[in-house]
Design a protein around this motif. Structure first.
Motif, PDB file in Angstrom:
ATOM      1  N   PRO A 127      54.241  78.351 119.031  1.00  0.00           N
ATOM      2  CA  PRO A 127      55.465  79.049 119.435  1.00  0.00           C
ATOM      3  C   PRO A 127      56.458  78.153 120.163  1.00  0.00           C
ATOM      4  O   PRO A 127      57.661  78.408 120.123  1.00  0.00           O
ATOM      5  CB  PRO A 127      54.946  80.154 120.368  1.00  0.00           C
ATOM      6  N   GLU A 128      55.974  77.100 120.827  1.00  0.00           N
ATOM      7  CA  GLU A 128      56.893  76.267 121.587  1.00  0.00           C
ATOM      8  C   GLU A 128      57.632  75.264 120.697  1.00  0.00           C
ATOM      9  O   GLU A 128      58.522  74.575 121.159  1.00  0.00           O
ATOM     10  CB  GLU A 128      56.142  75.529 122.705  1.00  0.00           C
ATOM     11  N   GLN A 129      57.231  75.185 119.431  1.00  0.00           N
ATOM     12  CA  GLN A 129      57.882  74.222 118.554  1.00  0.00           C
ATOM     13  C   GLN A 129      58.707  74.925 117.489  1.00  0.00           C
ATOM     14  O   GLN A 129      58.205  75.743 116.731  1.00  0.00           O
ATOM     15  CB  GLN A 129      56.858  73.309 117.897  1.00  0.00           C
ATOM     16  N   LEU A 130      59.981  74.589 117.449  1.00  0.00           N
ATOM     17  CA  LEU A 130      60.896  75.206 116.511  1.00  0.00           C
ATOM     18  C   LEU A 130      60.785  74.541 115.152  1.00  0.00           C
ATOM     19  O   LEU A 130      60.245  73.464 115.017  1.00  0.00           O
ATOM     20  CB  LEU A 130      62.328  75.028 117.006  1.00  0.00           C
ATOM     21  N   GLY A 131      61.386  75.202 114.183  1.00  0.00           N
ATOM     22  CA  GLY A 131      61.536  74.537 112.894  1.00  0.00           C
ATOM     23  C   GLY A 131      60.457  74.927 111.942  1.00  0.00           C
ATOM     24  O   GLY A 131      59.938  76.033 111.995  1.00  0.00           O
ATOM     25  N   GLY A 132      60.106  74.019 111.056  1.00  0.00           N
ATOM     26  CA  GLY A 132      59.042  74.317 110.129  1.00  0.00           C
ATOM     27  C   GLY A 132      59.551  74.928 108.849  1.00  0.00           C
ATOM     28  O   GLY A 132      60.218  74.270 108.074  1.00  0.00           O
ATOM     29  N   ASP A 133      59.237  76.195 108.667  1.00  0.00           N
ATOM     30  CA  ASP A 133      59.501  76.841 107.387  1.00  0.00           C
ATOM     31  C   ASP A 133      60.747  77.727 107.452  1.00  0.00           C
ATOM     32  O   ASP A 133      61.189  78.105 108.532  1.00  0.00           O
ATOM     33  CB  ASP A 133      58.301  77.691 106.985  1.00  0.00           C
ATOM     34  N   PHE A 134      61.254  78.060 106.286  1.00  0.00           N
ATOM     35  CA  PHE A 134      62.458  78.901 106.236  1.00  0.00           C
ATOM     36  C   PHE A 134      62.450  79.706 104.941  1.00  0.00           C
ATOM     37  O   PHE A 134      61.777  79.334 103.969  1.00  0.00           O
ATOM     38  CB  PHE A 134      63.722  78.029 106.323  1.00  0.00           C
ATOM     39  N   TYR A 135      63.187  80.794 104.948  1.00  0.00           N
ATOM     40  CA  TYR A 135      63.375  81.583 103.730  1.00  0.00           C
ATOM     41  C   TYR A 135      64.635  82.406 103.884  1.00  0.00           C
ATOM     42  O   TYR A 135      65.154  82.563 104.999  1.00  0.00           O
ATOM     43  CB  TYR A 135      62.177  82.508 103.458  1.00  0.00           C
ATOM     44  N   ASP A 136      65.125  82.931 102.780  1.00  0.00           N
ATOM     45  CA  ASP A 136      66.267  83.832 102.831  1.00  0.00           C
ATOM     46  C   ASP A 136      66.366  84.567 101.498  1.00  0.00           C
ATOM     47  O   ASP A 136      65.766  84.151 100.494  1.00  0.00           O
ATOM     48  CB  ASP A 136      67.563  83.056 103.122  1.00  0.00           C
ATOM     49  N   LEU A 137      67.119  85.644 101.514  1.00  0.00           N
ATOM     50  CA  LEU A 137      67.356  86.472 100.316  1.00  0.00           C
ATOM     51  C   LEU A 137      68.723  87.108 100.486  1.00  0.00           C
ATOM     52  O   LEU A 137      68.992  87.709 101.525  1.00  0.00           O
ATOM     53  CB  LEU A 137      66.259  87.550 100.222  1.00  0.00           C
ATOM     54  N   PHE A 138      69.581  86.967  99.478  1.00  0.00           N
ATOM     55  CA  PHE A 138      70.948  87.493  99.621  1.00  0.00           C
ATOM     56  C   PHE A 138      71.571  87.692  98.243  1.00  0.00           C
ATOM     57  O   PHE A 138      71.160  87.060  97.262  1.00  0.00           O
ATOM     58  CB  PHE A 138      71.803  86.518 100.462  1.00  0.00           C
ATOM     59  N   PRO A 139      72.581  88.582  98.167  1.00  0.00           N
ATOM     60  CA  PRO A 139      73.208  88.849  96.869  1.00  0.00           C
ATOM     61  C   PRO A 139      74.193  87.760  96.480  1.00  0.00           C
ATOM     62  O   PRO A 139      74.841  87.156  97.344  1.00  0.00           O
ATOM     63  CB  PRO A 139      73.930  90.184  97.104  1.00  0.00           C
ATOM     64  N   VAL A 140      74.280  87.495  95.180  1.00  0.00           N
ATOM     65  CA  VAL A 140      75.319  86.610  94.644  1.00  0.00           C
ATOM     66  C   VAL A 140      76.017  87.352  93.505  1.00  0.00           C
ATOM     67  O   VAL A 140      75.656  88.488  93.194  1.00  0.00           O
ATOM     68  CB  VAL A 140      74.732  85.255  94.143  1.00  0.00           C
ATOM     69  N   ALA A 141      76.999  86.701  92.893  1.00  0.00           N
ATOM     70  CA  ALA A 141      77.820  87.380  91.895  1.00  0.00           C
ATOM     71  C   ALA A 141      76.980  87.873  90.716  1.00  0.00           C
ATOM     72  O   ALA A 141      75.933  87.302  90.394  1.00  0.00           O
ATOM     73  CB  ALA A 141      78.915  86.425  91.406  1.00  0.00           C
ATOM     74  N   GLY A 142      77.460  88.910  90.085  1.00  0.00           N
ATOM     75  CA  GLY A 142      76.862  89.367  88.840  1.00  0.00           C
ATOM     76  C   GLY A 142      75.608  90.193  89.027  1.00  0.00           C
ATOM     77  O   GLY A 142      74.692  90.138  88.204  1.00  0.00           O
ATOM     78  N   ASP A 143      75.527  90.959  90.109  1.00  0.00           N
ATOM     79  CA  ASP A 143      74.358  91.809  90.365  1.00  0.00           C
ATOM     80  C   ASP A 143      73.064  91.012  90.419  1.00  0.00           C
ATOM     81  O   ASP A 143      71.997  91.506  90.057  1.00  0.00           O
ATOM     82  CB  ASP A 143      74.222  92.926  89.310  1.00  0.00           C
ATOM     83  N   ARG A 144      73.169  89.765  90.817  1.00  0.00           N
ATOM     84  CA  ARG A 144      71.971  88.935  90.952  1.00  0.00           C
ATOM     85  C   ARG A 144      71.695  88.689  92.434  1.00  0.00           C
ATOM     86  O   ARG A 144      72.575  88.853  93.276  1.00  0.00           O
ATOM     87  CB  ARG A 144      72.174  87.604  90.225  1.00  0.00           C
TER      88      ARG A 144
END
Lengths: 255, 110
Positions: A28-45
């Motif tokens: 917990p004291e160390q930041l960083g590491g892994d990442f993820y995200d999910l978001f809409p883009v054009a064309g219903d994708r």
């Protein structure tokens, strides 16, 4: 907490898809590491990505931040997975490696076109040095989507990027993970690792399974590693509901 | 934890660094320091003999990439020799087997 800005608190609801995530923080004291995200883009994708930056601490956190915002911007400009990763590669290479301070990440970037009632749900992935995604099929199979030949993102000015496409039928779930899962130690030696073969067997035992079930089961698996799990681990699952009347909103399981 | 030990010898084709022990977040900077001190000339080949390396994490891999950058900036080449099986597996997983020249033996570059 800075960590909160590095991964979203929860995922947006995606029409026609079920999603689930989990983030395990090793220290917990160390930041960083892994990442993820999910978001809409054009064309219903919808665009999604998951990855792992090298290093620890504030340096890793700043690399994670640059990576996330670069991928988001790139995906809006051109959501083709290989194009988004190529942009990230160019940015990281210019910012770090070219100046003699190599930093890099592994990353898998995907685009999903939910088919709904109108057709199949298609997923296209590009990978830069990241472990293969696992698909749990509705017929009980579990298979990797190999992306061989992709390179760590940010190492070379022009990186080879590997792409793969699959169709998700009703009841299929795709799982992205970082190597904290497959590199978890399962024995006394430093080379006694969980590994991809064991993960596929685990997936076969689960399939068919909706994203929420998969993430719950994998979270239990991570817990079972105990001290053998010594790295941050991110898990992201997307699936087409077996019965479309049962679509649930995104769930986020805190570590 | 085993200490990282690095020994240096010069050959006709360039320096050889024998890297042994464990290269992790705490110890990887030592390789970077040693590599930064090398004065390579164009056409030379830096050999990193990793046959004694028992552990290497992502910061160790970063140090290998920094060594590559240092060599290329000087117009020199770089070879990883005697890469242990586990490190070779990781390098292949992340595509770095395409970036580094790998040699099973640990003799100086020819």
């Amino acid at each position: 907490m800075l960590q909160r800005s590095l991964v979203p608190d929860s995922l947006p609801a995606v029409p026609g898809l079920e999603t689930a995530v989990h983030y395990h923080t090793a220290a917990p004291e160390q930041l960083g590491g892994d990442f993820y995200d999910l978001f809409p883009v054009a064309g219903d994708r919808w665009a999604f990505f998951l990855g792992d930056v090298c290093g620890k601490g504030p340096e890793a956190a700043s690399l994670t931040s640059l990576t996330r915002y670069t991928l988001r911007a790139a995906a809006h400009h051109d959501p083709e997975p290989a194009a988004a990763l190529a942009t990230l590669n160019a940015v990281l290479h210019e910012r770090y490696t070219a100046g003699g301070d190599p930093r890099y990440c592994t990353c898998v970037f995907g685009i999903v076109e939910p088919g709904g009632e109108h057709g199949p749900t298609i997923v296209r992935l590009a990978s830069g040095g990241h472990p293969s995604a696992l698909v749990l099929r509705s017929d009980g199979r579990a298979e990797f989507l190999p992306t061989p030949g992709g390179l760590l993102v940010g190492v070379l000015p022009d990186a080879p990027i590997s792409t793969v496409e699959t169709v998700l039928a009703a009841g299929d779930t795709i799982v992205l993970y970082t190597d904290g899962l497959t590199e978890a130690r399962t024995g006394p030696g430093r080379d006694d690792l969980y590994g991809e073969d064991a993960l596929r067997v685990f997936g076969t035992g689960l399939a068919p399974a909706a994203p929420g079930e998969v993430i719950t089961a994998l979270t239990g698996l991570l817990d079972s590693f105990g001290d053998g799990l010594n790295d941050d681990t991110a898990l992201l699952a997307l699936g087409v509901p077996a019965d479309s009347s049962l679509i649930r909103p995104a769930t986020s399981l805190p570590s | 934890m085993k200490t990282l030990t690095i020994s240096h010898r010069d050959t006709a084709t360039g320096p050889v660094l024998h890297v042994a022990g464990e290269m992790d977040y705490d110890q990887a900077p030592e390789l970077r320091r040693q590599v930064d001190r090398l004065s390579l000339t164009p056409g030379q080949c830096l050999v990193l003999d990793l046959s004694g390396l028992e552990f290497c994490d992502s910061t160790g891999i970063t140090a290998l990439l920094a060594a590559r950058q240092h060599a290329l900036a000087a117009g020199a080449g770089i070879v990883l020799a005697g890469v242990p099986a586990n490190l070779l597996r990781v390098l292949t997983l992340v595509g770095l087997d395409q970036v580094f020249t790998l040699r099973p033996d640990t003799s100086p570059a020819s």
